[in-house]
Design a protein around this motif. Sequence first.
Motif, PDB file in Angstrom:
ATOM      1  N   GLN A   1       2.256   8.098   7.418  1.00 21.48           N
ATOM      2  CA  GLN A   1       2.798   8.482   7.538  1.00 21.48           C
ATOM      3  C   GLN A   1       4.611   8.176   8.081  1.00 21.48           C
ATOM      4  N   LYS A   2       4.204   7.570   9.682  1.00 19.85           N
ATOM      5  CA  LYS A   2       5.253   7.047   9.945  1.00 19.85           C
ATOM      6  C   LYS A   2       5.948   6.250   9.239  1.00 19.85           C
ATOM      7  N   TYR A   3       4.872   5.235   8.286  1.00 20.95           N
ATOM      8  CA  TYR A   3       4.945   4.171   8.432  1.00 20.95           C
ATOM      9  C   TYR A   3       5.833   4.264   6.465  1.00 20.95           C
ATOM     10  N   GLY A   4       5.826   5.558   5.943  1.00 19.33           N
ATOM     11  CA  GLY A   4       5.696   5.642   4.619  1.00 19.33           C
ATOM     12  C   GLY A   4       4.151   5.330   3.885  1.00 19.33           C
ATOM     13  N   ILE A   5       3.340   5.276   4.362  1.00 16.85           N
ATOM     14  CA  ILE A   5       2.190   5.590   3.673  1.00 16.85           C
ATOM     15  C   ILE A   5       1.812   6.902   3.247  1.00 16.85           C
ATOM     16  N   GLN A   6       1.329   7.148   2.126  1.00 16.78           N
ATOM     17  CA  GLN A   6       0.639   8.727   1.750  1.00 16.78           C
ATOM     18  C   GLN A   6      -0.661   8.328   2.288  1.00 16.78           C
ATOM     19  N   ALA A   7      -1.498   9.614   3.013  1.00 17.92           N
ATOM     20  CA  ALA A   7      -2.422   9.426   3.818  1.00 17.92           C
ATOM     21  C   ALA A   7      -3.567  10.763   2.685  1.00 17.92           C
ATOM     22  N   GLY A   8      -4.670  10.778   2.497  1.00 16.50           N
ATOM     23  CA  GLY A   8      -6.017  11.005   1.776  1.00 16.50           C
ATOM     24  C   GLY A   8      -6.779  11.254   2.673  1.00 16.50           C
ATOM     25  N   THR A   9      -7.347  11.881   2.118  1.00 12.28           N
ATOM     26  CA  THR A   9      -8.729  11.975   3.927  1.00 12.28           C
ATOM     27  C   THR A   9      -9.375  12.805   3.002  1.00 12.28           C
ATOM     28  N   PHE A  10     -11.380  12.537   3.171  1.00 10.25           N
ATOM     29  CA  PHE A  10     -12.591  13.084   2.393  1.00 10.25           C
ATOM     30  C   PHE A  10     -13.991  14.174   3.263  1.00 10.25           C
ATOM     31  N   ILE A  11     -13.327  15.649   2.771  1.00  8.76           N
ATOM     32  CA  ILE A  11     -14.173  16.531   3.945  1.00  8.76           C
ATOM     33  C   ILE A  11     -15.583  16.900   2.863  1.00  8.76           C
ATOM     34  N   MET A  12     -15.995  16.727   4.259  1.00  9.79           N
ATOM     35  CA  MET A  12     -17.563  17.265   3.817  1.00  9.79           C
ATOM     36  C   MET A  12     -18.085  19.099   4.426  1.00  9.79           C
ATOM     37  N   VAL A  13     -18.692  19.759   3.749  1.00  9.84           N
ATOM     38  CA  VAL A  13     -19.597  21.032   4.322  1.00  9.84           C
ATOM     39  C   VAL A  13     -20.272  21.130   3.986  1.00  9.84           C
TER      40      VAL A  13
ATOM     41  N   GLY B   1      -3.785  20.086  11.425  1.00  9.90           N
ATOM     42  CA  GLY B   1      -2.852  19.342  12.833  1.00  9.90           C
ATOM     43  C   GLY B   1      -2.821  17.441  12.169  1.00  9.90           C
ATOM     44  N   ALA B   2      -3.066  17.133  11.093  1.00 10.39           N
ATOM     45  CA  ALA B   2      -2.971  15.786  10.582  1.00 10.39           C
ATOM     46  C   ALA B   2      -2.193  15.873   9.448  1.00 10.39           C
ATOM     47  N   ASN B   3      -2.097  16.860   8.971  1.00 11.44           N
ATOM     48  CA  ASN B   3      -1.329  17.281   7.604  1.00 11.44           C
ATOM     49  C   ASN B   3      -1.518  16.153   6.610  1.00 11.44           C
ATOM     50  N   PRO B   4      -2.757  16.013   6.168  1.00  9.05           N
ATOM     51  CA  PRO B   4      -2.247  14.968   5.230  1.00  9.05           C
ATOM     52  C   PRO B   4      -2.092  14.832   3.997  1.00  9.05           C
ATOM     53  N   GLU B   5      -1.580  13.793   2.994  1.00  8.67           N
ATOM     54  CA  GLU B   5      -0.633  14.423   1.805  1.00  8.67           C
ATOM     55  C   GLU B   5      -1.787  14.875   0.907  1.00  8.67           C
ATOM     56  N   TYR B   6      -2.962  14.117   0.626  1.00  6.77           N
ATOM     57  CA  TYR B   6      -4.210  14.762  -0.493  1.00  6.77           C
ATOM     58  C   TYR B   6      -5.722  14.665   0.944  1.00  6.77           C
ATOM     59  N   PHE B   7      -5.990  15.596   0.374  1.00  2.82           N
ATOM     60  CA  PHE B   7      -7.689  15.811   0.656  1.00  2.82           C
ATOM     61  C   PHE B   7      -8.674  16.142  -0.338  1.00  2.82           C
ATOM     62  N   THR B   8      -9.662  15.446  -0.374  1.00  2.55           N
ATOM     63  CA  THR B   8     -10.909  16.345  -1.297  1.00  2.55           C
ATOM     64  C   THR B   8     -12.039  16.712  -0.274  1.00  2.55           C
ATOM     65  N   ILE B   9     -12.559  17.763  -0.899  1.00  2.00           N
ATOM     66  CA  ILE B   9     -13.247  18.449  -0.555  1.00  2.00           C
ATOM     67  C   ILE B   9     -15.003  18.904  -1.621  1.00  2.00           C
TER      68      ILE B   9
ATOM     69  N   CYS C   1       0.760  -1.275   0.277  1.00  2.65           N
ATOM     70  CA  CYS C   1      -0.049  -0.020  -0.021  1.00  2.65           C
ATOM     71  C   CYS C   1       0.900   1.379  -0.326  1.00  2.65           C
ATOM     72  N   PHE C   2       0.847   2.096  -0.358  1.00  4.00           N
ATOM     73  CA  PHE C   2       1.002   3.558  -1.094  1.00  4.00           C
ATOM     74  C   PHE C   2       0.092   4.369  -0.968  1.00  4.00           C
ATOM     75  N   ARG C   3      -0.865   4.512  -0.884  1.00  2.00           N
ATOM     76  CA  ARG C   3      -1.566   5.680  -0.329  1.00  2.00           C
ATOM     77  C   ARG C   3      -2.899   4.669   0.158  1.00  2.00           C
ATOM     78  N   VAL C   4      -3.925   5.009   1.599  1.00  2.00           N
ATOM     79  CA  VAL C   4      -4.510   5.149   2.020  1.00  2.00           C
ATOM     80  C   VAL C   4      -5.190   6.055   2.372  1.00  2.00           C
ATOM     81  N   TRP C   5      -6.592   5.727   1.938  1.00  2.00           N
ATOM     82  CA  TRP C   5      -7.101   7.342   2.249  1.00  2.00           C
ATOM     83  C   TRP C   5      -8.924   7.029   3.930  1.00  2.00           C
ATOM     84  N   ILE C   6      -8.678   7.876   4.311  1.00  2.00           N
ATOM     85  CA  ILE C   6      -8.919   7.578   5.520  1.00  2.00           C
ATOM     86  C   ILE C   6     -10.390   8.534   5.766  1.00  2.00           C
ATOM     87  N   GLY C   7     -11.551   8.252   5.603  1.00  2.00           N
ATOM     88  CA  GLY C   7     -12.506   8.677   6.009  1.00  2.00           C
ATOM     89  C   GLY C   7     -13.135   9.319   7.310  1.00  2.00           C
ATOM     90  N   ALA C   8     -13.236  10.724   7.601  1.00  2.36           N
ATOM     91  CA  ALA C   8     -14.130  11.577   8.072  1.00  2.36           C
ATOM     92  C   ALA C   8     -15.211  12.740   8.436  1.00  2.36           C
TER      93      ALA C   8
END
Length: 465
Positions: free
Chosen positions: A333-345, A364-372, A298-305
């Motif tokens: 990120q510590k283990y070298g996996i990029q993180a992404g997250t989804f945001i909704m307003v 605070g989390a500073n993911p590499e990617y986020f979608t909004i 896994c090189f990138r994991v998207w974590i929903g919130a």
Amino acid sequence: MKILLTHGYFLNDDPKEKIIMKPYAPLGILYVSAYLERKGFVNDVFDTTFSSKQELQNYLLQFKPDILAIYVNLMTKLNVLDIIKFAKSNLNHTKIILGGPEIRYNAVDFINFGADYLVIGEGEETSFELIKTLNEKRVDEIKNISGLGYKNHNDEIIFTSEREKLKEVDSLPFPNRYKINLKLYLDAWKERHGENAISISTMRGCPYTCKWCSRAVYGLSYRRRTPQNVSDELELIQKKYNPNTLWFVDDVFTISQKWLNEFNDVLKERNLKIKYECITRADRMNEEVIKTLKDSGCFRVWIGAESGSQKVIDLMDRRVDVKQVREMIKLAQKYGIQAGTFIMVGYPGETEDDIEETIKHLKGANPEYFTITVAYPIKGTELFAEVEAVQTNNFNWDTNSDRERDFKRTYNRKYYDFAVRRVTNEVNFNKMILNNKYLSWSTLAYKIKSLVAKLGMLYYRIAGN
Ligand code: B12
Ligand code: SF4
């Protein structure tokens, strides 16, 4: 019997995706195609992604299918309605079958619009039984096939019993990727990103109940292919297409740690090296899971919130702790996996303080990617039921998609367009500072855009609804 499967997505008509340029093959119809083929029904697939409505129409006139089977989701609905209209006016004998996530809760509208049969839920078994029955001209027996909606001879709309969820997902054939020109996808990716990707599905259903999420196809369930079966497909994909990366389209890839461990073991046993991205939930992750993700490629994991405010997360019934989301992003990120997250307003009940919380959360989390995105209600979801009574705009089913439904929110709808800009620019400003440690003009530009967006929010907050 001439069977044609298609979908109504045209990349050329999608300016946003043309910028993103990460197209994926239409897995749903490729699964149905493979199942029908296994059962002896030769079929054709017309992949619309890199084509045009005109080309599809020309093909329909030339091929004259007996069955035209089309995938529909909320974005493609209007295109699919055009295709139905065209088929109804130009192909007298063609029966139109629809399937996909948009069907279940819009069934009556689709039937009244001209669809002959709707396949509600999973498509493989229902389409096969329907097509077999039509082929054998046993039309009176259609009422005995579960998972269908249609109009009978008396013009009554009939819904047959619910189709039982497929238990043995391993028993399905792999999607018929060979039916489409997958090279077009791979080349489009490569040209834009230098790397390409192929999507693959290992699970069906999700047992969670986030209120805005559509569960119209697979329902509240969790069914999974065995790691061996998934690896067989991966081997085939590597041999035939050799993509640089894979995307697991599963709703919650790490839902079972046991499955993930076994999957990793099988990959090792077979010396199968993959590089992949996936989506999951923070509460289905821990350090061990993250290590296994990394170890398995896994090189990138998207974590929903969806929000940085616990209050909003709870309103959504997302059932996750926002602190855990931050922790898991950092740990990945510590283990070298990029993180992404989804945001909704713009979720009902969200206030400006919650949006500020979201900004803090992302900083605070500073993911590499986020979608909004601005929240919108998909028919059939709990969110839809909650906001139906406070819908604020005219909505015509056959000229609008659910994305265009609006409802009374905390602030004016335009407020949220500025909120999207504010979050994006403020977080990007922060990212630039963290990454570069100095203030450049482009970094400053983010801050200025963020402040302008805040003024826009202020204006529309005062202007009211
Ligand atoms: C991968 C994915 C994407 C990807 C790629 C899409 C692609 N080309 O593959 C991307 C990121 C681009 C995407 C975008 C969007 N997506 Co999306 N996506 C998914 C996801 C996670 C997996 C899709 C998938 O491949 N599933 C596996 C296949 C095998 O399942 P399936 O397609 O449903 O097919 C089965 C049945 O539907 C049926 N079937 C399918 N087609 C047909 C055709 C016929 C004729 C028949 C009889 C049966 C049949 O049989 C199949 C096998 O059982 C689903 C959620 C999910 N778990 O399915 C959401 C989902 C489909 N997406 C959704 C949404 C809302 C979107 C967006 C609108 C989001 C947005 N931007 O606002 C866009 C629309 C994109 C577009 N232009 O169409 C919703 C759809 C809701 C709805 N009512 O339409 C879903 C269900 C997510 C959710 N839970 O809310 N998506
Ligand atoms: S958002 Fe994800 S976790 Fe929530 S119900 Fe949908 S698929 Fe499941």
